[in-house]
Design an enzyme around this catalytic site. Structure first.
Site, mmCIF file in Angstrom:
data_model
loop_
_atom_site.group_PDB
_atom_site.id
_atom_site.type_symbol
_atom_site.label_atom_id
_atom_site.label_comp_id
_atom_site.label_asym_id
_atom_site.label_seq_id
_atom_site.Cartn_x
_atom_site.Cartn_y
_atom_site.Cartn_z
ATOM 1 N N ASP A 1 -17.354 -35.634 -30.838
ATOM 2 C CA ASP A 1 -17.000 -36.077 -29.553
ATOM 3 C C ASP A 1 -17.469 -35.275 -28.290
ATOM 4 O O ASP A 1 -17.925 -35.876 -27.455
ATOM 5 C CB ASP A 1 -15.341 -36.144 -29.253
ATOM 6 C CG ASP A 1 -14.754 -37.372 -30.080
ATOM 7 O OD1 ASP A 1 -15.114 -38.419 -30.040
ATOM 8 O OD2 ASP A 1 -13.853 -36.956 -30.664
ATOM 9 N N TYR B 1 -4.687 -32.234 -40.980
ATOM 10 C CA TYR B 1 -5.585 -31.795 -41.953
ATOM 11 C C TYR B 1 -6.354 -30.240 -41.255
ATOM 12 O O TYR B 1 -7.167 -29.854 -41.664
ATOM 13 C CB TYR B 1 -6.792 -32.680 -42.050
ATOM 14 C CG TYR B 1 -7.775 -32.820 -41.016
ATOM 15 C CD1 TYR B 1 -7.594 -33.559 -39.961
ATOM 16 C CD2 TYR B 1 -9.196 -32.086 -40.730
ATOM 17 C CE1 TYR B 1 -8.447 -33.588 -38.837
ATOM 18 C CE2 TYR B 1 -9.830 -32.150 -39.958
ATOM 19 C CZ TYR B 1 -9.680 -32.913 -38.934
ATOM 20 O OH TYR B 1 -10.620 -32.955 -37.874
ATOM 21 N N ARG B 2 -5.526 -30.073 -40.005
ATOM 22 C CA ARG B 2 -6.591 -29.127 -39.160
ATOM 23 C C ARG B 2 -5.284 -28.737 -38.210
ATOM 24 O O ARG B 2 -4.485 -29.433 -37.836
ATOM 25 C CB ARG B 2 -7.628 -29.855 -38.411
ATOM 26 C CG ARG B 2 -8.202 -28.911 -37.344
ATOM 27 C CD ARG B 2 -9.396 -29.843 -36.955
ATOM 28 N NE ARG B 2 -10.266 -29.044 -36.214
ATOM 29 C CZ ARG B 2 -11.420 -29.616 -35.757
ATOM 30 N NH1 ARG B 2 -11.792 -30.694 -35.832
ATOM 31 N NH2 ARG B 2 -12.458 -28.729 -35.111
ATOM 32 N N TYR C 1 -7.466 -26.444 -30.781
ATOM 33 C CA TYR C 1 -6.921 -25.773 -31.934
ATOM 34 C C TYR C 1 -6.938 -24.354 -31.839
ATOM 35 O O TYR C 1 -6.791 -23.705 -32.825
ATOM 36 C CB TYR C 1 -7.739 -26.322 -33.201
ATOM 37 C CG TYR C 1 -7.880 -27.775 -33.458
ATOM 38 C CD1 TYR C 1 -6.562 -28.215 -33.999
ATOM 39 C CD2 TYR C 1 -8.912 -28.364 -33.005
ATOM 40 C CE1 TYR C 1 -6.420 -29.748 -34.375
ATOM 41 C CE2 TYR C 1 -8.693 -29.964 -33.393
ATOM 42 C CZ TYR C 1 -7.573 -30.604 -33.839
ATOM 43 O OH TYR C 1 -7.429 -31.859 -34.227
ATOM 44 N N HIS D 1 -5.896 -29.407 -23.319
ATOM 45 C CA HIS D 1 -5.169 -30.607 -24.199
ATOM 46 C C HIS D 1 -5.067 -29.874 -25.384
ATOM 47 O O HIS D 1 -5.620 -28.821 -25.951
ATOM 48 C CB HIS D 1 -6.211 -32.016 -24.265
ATOM 49 C CG HIS D 1 -7.509 -31.706 -24.798
ATOM 50 N ND1 HIS D 1 -7.575 -31.898 -26.278
ATOM 51 C CD2 HIS D 1 -8.350 -31.377 -24.630
ATOM 52 C CE1 HIS D 1 -8.838 -31.617 -26.658
ATOM 53 N NE2 HIS D 1 -9.364 -31.432 -25.587
#
Ligand code: ADP
Length: 526
Positions: free
Chosen positions: A152, A472-473, A93, A391
């Site tokens: 994770d 949401y992000r 992100y 990623h």
């Protein structure tokens, strides 16, 4: 170390004035102020923006609240935009990269004290630099009765993850919901305490969120309204027994039935954690090599997925969740799970049971998250496409219903494969919502992959919008776009938070552009 990394190609930003750098170094010590190439370790390691990657102009590493306040004074005097991070591991992100070039990243990793652990009331008070690994190690070393919830990957900050609405896989997996009693340095430099922590010396400071009057803790989630310098974090008492369950279904079309079998068990509390459903491709990315199944640039298709399923003994879709309590409670929950799963054609239930005080080394790697044991196993998914590992993630909010989730799975797969990537991901079911995740692994050095990611993400957002859904992000590069998709009442909520922004941050220096909220007149679209 930051200083040893080569600076990736980046958008040039306004450098920080020499007088401001001097003032920062006087306040924090020179070793805690990084500029020029020393900021390389704070540039998005998974950037798909190429030379437009936004890099910080500098990094400040405060050691305490007074130093955070000093940074705010200096930033206000010199009009320097700030970008707070706790561990800065928000990879996929944007990492620690700010929204606007020329920002000073405020990296809180030195503020990494575990201030207290209350075994009686099951709450720890942490500084933002405390990582999941560190908290877990401390709780083990002190033979604590408490079990943390971990996401994770365990290298990030407990508080940073919660503030970004991250989640883990135990009954306390909604991390934002476990925060209680925040200390926040406002953009003006003032230190505020939320909820019961607003009552000086209250022994309930981290036990009751309400306090007196309006609740403001939510203002600091995914926000540009302050820097959180400590927080109470509720934790689950370690149960006497736990069962790590997995349910595999063999066909792509079994997803809806699986979701509809699990949802009632989540809503009635039989399953206490969330239930994370991953497809075979995400399992392969976590434990396999792509070259064993696929040619270079062809997305993984159902024939190759069948080979993955055979090789790793997994289903097309694989649900994982935990059951907790005394052995009798776990057994009763398991009986209800067995009955529900037996109604899903072709479903296979696997269960491993553990005593609550088990040695982490004895836990099957696939069960660690359900038992609150942090790991770095998932780091390797970034290497799935070879080359320079990277990623990006797409995280969509949906109702936890088979009908909607099956539609979303088809739409996400279609868009991801249209850009030449593999659909690796799935859906994390909570009682009343689900997060649809596509984890798009790519080679950061591949000149076709980066533009393909930049094309893919807006298409995924459009596909979500067509379903009445939204993420949401967001990666920093798409914060404005996603903000426009929250459009009820002609963006009434965004207008409210924008007004709050001007009131709380009059100098407009705190994380401008975070989640699409800008100080008046500073948005790039103005
Ligand atoms: P992690 O390392 O746990 O993945 P980060 O430290 O990268 O998390 O933080 C993720 C995001 O959360 C940051 O980009 C920032 O917007 C917000 N954030 C993190 N820590 C704080 C904090 N202490 N105060 C305010 N916002 C924060």
């Amino acid at each position: 170390m930051a200083t040893m990394l080569a600076m990736p190609p980046c958008a040039p930003g306004v450098p920080i004035e020499a007088a401001a750098v001097r003032a920062l170094r006087d306040a924090l010590g020179s070793e805690n102020v990084l500029i020029d190439d020393a900021v390389a370790g704070h540039v998005d390691p998974y950037s798909f923006m190429g030379p437009e990657t936004v890099a910080p102009a500098g990094v400040a590493l405060p050691g305490d609240v007074a130093e955070v306040q000093a940074i705010l004074r200096i930033a206000t005097d010199h009009a320097i935009p700030l970008w707070p991070v706790s561990a800065g591991r928000n990879y996929a992100y944007g990492g620690a990269s700010p929204r606007v070039a020329g920002s000073l990243v405020v990296d809180l990793r030195r503020m990494n004290r575990i201030l207290s652990v209350d075994e009686e009331c099951a709450v720890a008070v942490l500084e933002p630099g405390v990582t999941f690994m560190q908290l877990h190690a401390r709780l083990r070393a002190t033979r604590s009765r408490l079990m943390p919830s971990v996401p994770d990957i365990g290298w990030g900050s407990v508080i940073g993850n919660a503030l970004e609405r991250g989640f883990g896989y135990t009954p306390y997996g909604d991390h934002a919901a476990q925060l209680c009693g925040l200390d926040v340095v406002l953009p003006t430099g003032e230190l505020v305490h939320t909820g019961m922590a607003a009552k000086a010396g209250s022994p309930a400071a981290h036990l009751y969120k309400g306090g007196y009057g309006p609740s403001v803790e939510g203002l600091y989630l995914q926000s540009s309204f302050g820097i959180v310098t400590q927080a109470g974090v509720w934790m689950m008492p370690r149960p006497a027994a736990a069962a790590a369950c997995s349910v595999q279904v063999p066909r792509s079309d079994d997803l809806a039935a699986l979701v509809d079998a699990l949802r009632p068990l989540l809503i009635d509390g039989t399953i206490q954690s969330n239930a994370v459903i991953g497809n075979a491709a995400i399992v392969a990315a976590a434990i396999g090599e792509r070259a064993d199944f696929c040619e270079a640039d062809v997305p993984i298709d159902d024939d190759r997925i069948a080979r993955v399923m055979e090789r790793f003994h997994v289903g097309y879709w694989n649900a994982r969740f935990g059951l907790y309590g005394t052995q009798a409670l776990v057994d009763a929950r398991l009986a209800a799970v067995r009955a529900a799963v037996s109604a899903v054609p072709g479903a296979v239930l696997d269960v491993r049971t553990y005593p609550g005080d088990i040695d982490p080394a004895a836990v099957h790697p696939a069960d660690r998250a359900q038992l609150g044991i942090p790991s770095l196993d998932m780091v390797r998914v970034a290497a799935w496409r070879g080359g320079q590992p990277a990623h990006t993630d797409f995280s969509l909010v949906l109702p936890p219903t088979g009908r909607e989730i099956a539609v979303a799975a088809r739409a996400i797969r279609r868009e991801v494969e249209a850009q030449g990537f593999d659909y690796a991901g799935g859906f994390t079911l909570f009682p009343r919502h689900a997060i649809g995740l596509a984890l798009v692994a790519f080679d950061r050095e591949d000149d076709r992959h980066r533009p393909a990611v930049r094309t893919l993400l807006p298409r995924l957002f459009d596909a979500a919008d067509a379903m009445g859904a939204a993420p949401y992000r967001s990666h920093t590069a798409f914060m404005d776009l996603i903000a426009t998709q929250y459009d009820a009442g002609d963006r009434a909520l965004w207008r409210l938070t924008s007004r709050l922004k001007d009131a709380i941050d009059p100098a407009g220096i705190m994380a401008p552009g975070k989640q699409g909220i800008w100080p008046t007149g500073r948005s790039p679209s103005n």
